[in-house]
Design a protein around this motif. Sequence first.
Motif, PDB file in Angstrom:
ATOM      1  N   LEU A 167      18.459   4.984   7.092  1.00 38.57           N
ATOM      2  CA  LEU A 167      17.322   5.261   7.957  1.00 38.57           C
ATOM      3  C   LEU A 167      17.820   5.877   9.256  1.00 38.57           C
ATOM      4  CD1 LEU A 167      15.390   1.934   7.458  1.00 38.57           C
ATOM      5  CD2 LEU A 167      14.660   4.190   6.686  1.00 38.57           C
ATOM      6  N   THR A 168      17.659   7.191   9.342  1.00 35.11           N
ATOM      7  CA  THR A 168      18.026   7.869  10.580  1.00 35.11           C
ATOM      8  C   THR A 168      16.950   8.905  10.880  1.00 35.11           C
ATOM      9  OG1 THR A 168      19.218   9.638   9.510  1.00 35.11           O
ATOM     10  CG2 THR A 168      20.504   7.666  10.033  1.00 35.11           C
ATOM     11  N   GLU A 169      17.068   9.508  12.016  1.00 37.15           N
ATOM     12  CA  GLU A 169      16.113  10.560  12.343  1.00 37.15           C
ATOM     13  C   GLU A 169      16.093  11.651  11.286  1.00 37.15           C
ATOM     14  OE1 GLU A 169      16.957  10.767  16.885  1.00 37.15           O
ATOM     15  OE2 GLU A 169      15.525  12.346  16.408  1.00 37.15           O
ATOM     16  N   ASN A 184      14.537  10.508   8.023  1.00 38.55           N
ATOM     17  CA  ASN A 184      13.129  10.307   8.299  1.00 38.55           C
ATOM     18  C   ASN A 184      12.375  11.624   8.158  1.00 38.55           C
ATOM     19  OD1 ASN A 184      11.168   8.421   9.066  1.00 38.55           O
ATOM     20  ND2 ASN A 184      11.133   9.248  11.137  1.00 38.55           N
ATOM     21  N   PHE A 190       8.875   1.532   0.754  1.00 39.18           N
ATOM     22  CA  PHE A 190       9.785   0.966   1.739  1.00 39.18           C
ATOM     23  C   PHE A 190       9.954   1.867   2.960  1.00 39.18           C
ATOM     24  CE2 PHE A 190      14.039   0.107   3.444  1.00 39.18           C
ATOM     25  CZ  PHE A 190      13.938  -1.255   3.651  1.00 39.18           C
ATOM     26  N   GLU A 246       7.741   4.018   3.855  1.00 37.25           N
ATOM     27  CA  GLU A 246       6.434   4.465   4.301  1.00 37.25           C
ATOM     28  C   GLU A 246       6.181   4.154   5.768  1.00 37.25           C
ATOM     29  OE1 GLU A 246       3.190   6.650   3.733  1.00 37.25           O
ATOM     30  OE2 GLU A 246       4.970   6.447   2.489  1.00 37.25           O
ATOM     31  N   GLY A 247       5.700   5.146   6.457  1.00 31.97           N
ATOM     32  CA  GLY A 247       5.351   4.939   7.864  1.00 31.97           C
ATOM     33  C   GLY A 247       6.546   4.871   8.785  1.00 31.97           C
ATOM     34  N   VAL A 248       7.729   4.824   8.168  1.00 37.96           N
ATOM     35  CA  VAL A 248       8.917   4.698   9.018  1.00 37.96           C
ATOM     36  C   VAL A 248       9.253   6.044   9.623  1.00 37.96           C
ATOM     37  CG1 VAL A 248      11.400   4.297   8.937  1.00 37.96           C
ATOM     38  CG2 VAL A 248       9.849   2.708   7.842  1.00 37.96           C
TER      39      VAL A 248
END
Lengths: 453, 95
Positions: B12-14, B17, B91, B93-95
Amino acid sequence: MEYTAETVAPREVEFTIHLGAEEVDDARRKAAQAISRRVRIPGFRPGKAPYALVERTVGKEYLTEEAAEILAPDLFRRVMEEGGYEAYDRPTLRVSQQEPFELKIRVPLRPTVELPDYHAIRVEPEPEAQVTPEQVQKVLDGLREDHGTWVPVERPVQMGDQVIVDIKATSDGEPLFEEKETEFEVSEKLMPAGLAEGITGMSVGETRQVAVAYPADFAVEGLAGKSVDLMITLRGAKERRLPELDDEFARTVGDFASMEDLRSRIQQNIRIELEAQAEARIAQRVLEAVIEQSRLEYPNQAVEREIDFLVHQRERRLQQQGFTLEVYLSLVHKSLAQLRDELRPEAEETLRRELVLSEVARAENIGVSPEEVGEAIGAIAASYGERADEMRRLLMREEVLGSIVADLRSRKALARLVEIVAGRTQSKAEGTDVTAPEQGAEEEPATGEQQPE
Amino acid sequence: MHRFEVLRRPILTEKTNIQGDAENRYTFEVDRRANKLQIKEAVEKAFSVRVTAVNVMNVPGKERRLGRIRGRTPGWKKAIVTLAPGERIQFFEGV
């Protein structure tokens, strides 16, 4: 937005605010952004982390709290304006319910003061100060004592004499101590009991044995509670000789031409002193009477603030003596909370005085002119002698200046109140049925500019 | 190797994403022994989605030093998984 206001304590209101889910969500998003700028989330530059990830990292509750902080200032302003409230101190907020969102804001309100018709209040004047001849005589006696001399005498020792003696002390044949040429005054208060009586009547050169008993709580260990035989040899005796109260004495005391002059000056001083005391007493009574009949409401915070001030003052005083507050508290076995509790009545008293006086100042249109402030600062600075300039600079600082102005205003208000209540204003002196409209007519012309507080 | 052993963690990174939002591509750290087919199967089973492509790469470890002592952090295998259009992984989602 829906809200209710509830008075939870004297002059303290709690607002319960409900908001629509959308508004709250909006605020949460703003909060998330703010948080992501503050909290480092690995893989993202500050402020770039997506909402869901921030929520997962810090928790939804924290997010809601933050959202409340963002929402609160605006909400608070709105409810205060709508209700016409005036805050005394900062509000505290609490998210009482997450879902649906419910926010509680609690805020202390400005004290309210409702003065009685103080033009109608009367207090008994203080009886006029009377200086009695005894009071004058007492001062004169004191002066005589101060100017007295010790003169050696050859007669047997009397009470009140000063003696020089050698003492050898023994208890049951055991020597205890020995002193040569020790000097003291023979008086009833001399310890141990019996010593003074034993010495009186002795002539110079005579030696006597005096049996004395030290009390059990005597300060010197090893002597306390013992029966001791004292071998006393009188080496010399002196008598207290007081100067005669004549014109010559008056001249030695100070710049007085005669005894008569001195007496009248003393009398005058006592009168000034008594008058000042009477003035202070009547001011106190006037203020008490007005406070008594006033309706005061103030939040607890106001009292706490006053206590803070008292504690702070005490701390400073202790520091001058080389203590810290903590050390002092542990010495007297008190907790800070206990000390604060003890100071509470005093703090409340001060607060009530200040509230009433500032209201009187307002009602009577009493202001403080820059010249008066200047004078007050000059007076304080002057008492610091060499450091006057330094002091003057300190006093010019804004927060100090504010308290000087407030103090001057209170004093003027009190003086004014005394004038009115003690019936010294000519225009209203006799009238007891003074009504409110007439109050306005009594504005002081020379009040000067109103200082901002 | 069992398919539960394949996926180790999502990345999970920019960058990931943006790739997720714009190109429907999701990134994982995977077991070094896993191949593209195993990764595909693991993702499909784990998230109930259809996978159209898998790109893998070995990320070399980095040299670390503490004073005179030299060491290496372990390397790892990265997999970028492209899903069929319209599919999402909850998982991320929305992140």
